[in-house]
Design an enzyme around this catalytic site. Structure first.
Site, PDB file in Angstrom:
ATOM      1  N   CYS A   2       0.825  -1.192   0.000  1.00 17.47           N
ATOM      2  CA  CYS A   2       0.000   0.000   0.000  1.00 17.47           C
ATOM      3  C   CYS A   2       0.867   1.253   0.000  1.00 17.47           C
ATOM      4  O   CYS A   2       2.085   1.187  -0.028  1.00 17.47           O
ATOM      5  CB  CYS A   2      -0.904   0.009   1.232  1.00 17.47           C
ATOM      6  SG  CYS A   2      -1.787  -1.548   1.484  1.00 17.47           S
ATOM      7  N   ILE A  54      -4.386  -9.637   1.458  1.00 17.01           N
ATOM      8  CA  ILE A  54      -4.868 -10.562   2.492  1.00 17.01           C
ATOM      9  C   ILE A  54      -6.121  -9.963   3.135  1.00 17.01           C
ATOM     10  O   ILE A  54      -6.176  -8.753   3.389  1.00 17.01           O
ATOM     11  CB  ILE A  54      -3.776 -10.800   3.560  1.00 17.01           C
ATOM     12  CG1 ILE A  54      -2.571 -11.520   2.938  1.00 17.01           C
ATOM     13  CG2 ILE A  54      -4.310 -11.602   4.733  1.00 17.01           C
ATOM     14  CD1 ILE A  54      -1.385 -11.663   3.869  1.00 17.01           C
ATOM     15  N   GLU A  81       3.825  -6.545   4.334  1.00 21.88           N
ATOM     16  CA  GLU A  81       3.206  -7.831   4.654  1.00 21.88           C
ATOM     17  C   GLU A  81       3.922  -8.430   5.860  1.00 21.88           C
ATOM     18  O   GLU A  81       5.159  -8.416   5.932  1.00 21.88           O
ATOM     19  CB  GLU A  81       3.314  -8.814   3.484  1.00 21.88           C
ATOM     20  CG  GLU A  81       2.639  -8.354   2.205  1.00 21.88           C
ATOM     21  CD  GLU A  81       1.130  -8.348   2.278  1.00 21.88           C
ATOM     22  OE1 GLU A  81       0.574  -8.863   3.273  1.00 21.88           O
ATOM     23  OE2 GLU A  81       0.496  -7.823   1.347  1.00 21.88           O
ATOM     24  N   SER A 370      10.810 -12.842  -5.525  1.00 29.24           N
ATOM     25  CA  SER A 370      12.049 -12.523  -6.226  1.00 29.24           C
ATOM     26  C   SER A 370      13.239 -12.851  -5.341  1.00 29.24           C
ATOM     27  O   SER A 370      13.095 -13.086  -4.145  1.00 29.24           O
ATOM     28  CB  SER A 370      12.047 -11.040  -6.630  1.00 29.24           C
ATOM     29  OG  SER A 370      13.092 -10.754  -7.539  1.00 29.24           O
TER      30      SER A 370
END
Length: 640
Positions: A2, A54, A81, A370
């Site tokens: 975000c 989520i 996260e 990644s």
């Protein structure tokens, strides 16, 4: 993932700044196109753009929470996260707390109430967080250990503003009385190192909260910053009969990290180049998602593409593979918008192919994994082998070493052995400055006359070296890179360029539990047998396809040397230099001379030219406001 934006007001006049926050939020809508919201009381204003990953239907932000009898005491905005949020919530539930969402944000705010600032020690993930305690009238902010998620701030007489992106703060400059003067010292560091080192930005009034730090501030006060994470690299010798146990622990840590990083209510894919890092991540991710999609990019020029190796790797692990080929024309056309998304320039040519592969990936998934961080944690850079070649010099007495250094200085450049003598007689603090430096001081003065001898890369490296005195030489290099190249270049481009495409990038190597294993690996298990990341390679033998296991990492290589010399980008570079109005900072005549020398093949100036060119484009956007980055508002589906 975000974008957060907020202000703690000095004079309890928050209502005055609500319109400015609301008007600034859209300029980082790309970070969160799914939802947007604001909150304010008399002292603080919080704004938020959400990319729903989520608990999509709930977990809206700004998020309010309070214990029994203190409803809505805390208000939080959080970017990132938390991969152990399930376990953290269960721990807090056992302590008697109740939850109204199933997302990863609420455990942070509840945990902050219970543990205080120590909550950051429990968080396994990437984060930038701001929590306003309405009762104590204190703003708490924090960033993750490695600096995966950004957090900018500025303090003026009106209060403290904080944001995920600097452009949001700049858009409020007039309202909050912020001086937008260019920081010439930070510019010198950028030209020298190819990135702006933390905590600096190219604007004097805006800084970044450093990785692994928390900060508190009260209305009208100054930030009090505390470092909570300092990597120690306390390496432990590994007997021969215990080596396999080390490899097994690395493999187990990576397996667990990737499993946690796969937690999402949307589709998770993986970037895939031709090296061991991304291939290991993709192979482990495939165990958790049988329909894994992998993505890579490359160029048509031979020798500058990982496409074939990546495709072979994808086939070997059974993943569906998607490729994006980038032309020189696409490359040049994308540079202005990429500089806008970056906030400050980063002179890394791989930014552009990353932008295109991220745009392609966003058509199919909302999250990608990644391989960033493997080199810094496991010893992946070839330069980390240098202490082995220089070891004989450590036995030479200091007076004799000084004599050798004087002799080396008299030898002409190019004479065999000169470089070895120079580096072998030079303290590490002087010879190793990370992976980026492309200008010596004479070259720097040529293009930036305002540069001063006292403004040097050692401004950045000396304080970091001072904290690593007890480490072995390889660990000292890793430690330095964690605080310079990793967070200044690699993680900036990883965050900003994927977020430009509303794509969340996760980096399982940069995990709390993975680092707990990697931090103790002895140097001989990093650079053994003429290779790098030796212990990691051994740990991945049963996971990574054989054709990749010992292949040199290339990432997304860019033929910049050839393009600036040839017709692909030479004319574009001339135009950028001639049109630039940064004459008070950069000597345009010297830059054109360098470009001509590069064209004639006299000297490879590609890295130096790219550093200057990217700054000029940035200056044209943010200072001159002459260049239009042509940013388009894009709409993506909430779920993929």
């Amino acid at each position: 993932m975000c974008g957060l934006l907020g202000m703690l007001c000095a004079h309890d006049d928050a209502q005055r700044f609500v319109p400015a926050i609301e008007q600034a939020l859209p300029c980082m809508r790309h970070r969160g196109p799914d939802d947007s919201g604001t909150w304010h009381d008399e002292t603080a204003v919080f704004g938020f753009n959400r990319l729903s990953i989520i608990d999509i239907a709930h977990s809206h932000q700004p998020l309010s929470w309070g214990p029994e009898g203190q409803a809505d005491r805390y208000v939080m905005t959080f970017n990132g996260e938390i991969y152990n949020y399930v376990e953290l919530r269960e721990e807090l539930e056992e302590l008697g707390y109740q939850f109204t969402t199933t997302g990863d944000g609420e455990p942070i705010i509840v945990g902050y109430h219970h543990f205080g600032a120590a909550i950051v020690e429990k968080l396994r993930g990437m984060f930038a967080v701001a929590i306003w305690d309405t009762r104590e009238r204190r703003l708490f902010m924090a960033r993750d250990r490695f600096g995966i998620k950004p957090l900018f701030y500025a303090t003026t007489p009106d209060g403290t503003v904080f944001a995920s992106e600097k452009k949001s703060i700049l858009s409020m400059a007039e309202t909050i009385g912020l001086d937008k003067e260019i920081d010439v010292r930070a510019l010198e560091h950028y030209i020298d190192l190819q990135y702006v080192p933390e905590p600096e930005t190219l604007h004097c009034g805006i800084r970044r909260l450093e990785s692994g730090c928390t900060a508190t501030v009260r209305p009208g006060g100054q930030l009090e910053i505390t470092r909570y994470f300092e990597p120690k690299f306390e390496t432990v010798p590994v007997p021969v009969d215990e080596q396999q146990d080390l490899y097994d622990r690395i493999a187990a840590a990576m397996e667990d990290s990737v499993a946690k990083h796969m937690r999402a209510d949307v589709t998770v894919g993986s970037f895939l180049s031709g090296g061991i890092d991304s291939t290991a991540i993709a192979a482990l991710a495939k165990r958790h998602n049988p329909n894994l999609l992998t993505f890579t990019t490359g160029f048509e020029r031979e020798g500058y593409s990982e496409i074939d190796v990546a495709a072979e790797s994808a086939a070997a692990i059974g993943a569906e593979h998607i490729v994006k080929v980038v032309s020189p024309e696409e490359y040049a056309d994308a540079i202005p918008k990429i500089m806008w998304y970056l906030d400050d320039p980063v002179a890394d040519p791989s930014l552009v192919p990353l932008y295109f592969v991220a745009a392609e990936a966003r058509k199919h998934v909302k999250v990608v994994l990644s391989g960033e961080g493997a080199d810094e944690l496991f010893g992946g850079y070839t330069i980390y082998r240098e202490p082995l070649s220089l070891a004989p010099f450590e036995k030479i007495p200091s007076p004799l070493k000084k004599g050798l250094r004087r002799i080396g200085a008299l030898l002409p450049d190019g004479v065999k052995g000169k470089s070895l003598i120079d580096r072998g007689t030079m303290p590490m603090e002087e010879r190793y400055y990370g992976n980026a430096r492309s200008f010596n001081f004479e070259q720097l003065k040529r293009v930036m006359p305002a540069a001063r001898p006292e403004w040097n890369h050692t401004d950045v490296t000396a304080p970091i070296y001072a904290r690593s005195q007890e480490m072995d030489p390889v660990a000292r290099m890793q430690h330095l890179d964690l605080f310079t190249w990793l967070r200044g270049d690699i993680l900036v481009k990883a965050d900003k360029i994927t977020m430009a495409n509303s794509l969340e990038l996760r980096v399982p190597f940069l995990d709390k539990e993975v680092f707990a294993v990697a931090e103790h690996i002895p140097y001989n298990e990093k650079i053994a047998h003429g290779t790098t990341k030796y212990a990691l390679r051994k740990a991945m033998e049963q996971i990574v396809p054989a054709h990749v296991l010992h292949r040199k990492k290339l990432g997304f290589p860019v033929p910049m040397k050839h393009w600036l010399k040839g017709d692909e980008l030479h004319g574009w570079a001339q135009d950028v230099i001639r049109d630039s109005q940064a004459d008070d900072l950069i000597d345009k005549k010297a830059c054109l001379e360098m470009l001509a020398e590069h064209r004639r093949g006299e000297t490879d100036h590609s890295r130096r030219l790219w550093t200057v060119l990217t700054f000029m484009v940035w200056h044209g956007i943010f200072v001159e406001q002459r260049i239009d980055p042509r940013i388009e508002q894009r709409d993506y589906p909430v779920e993929l």
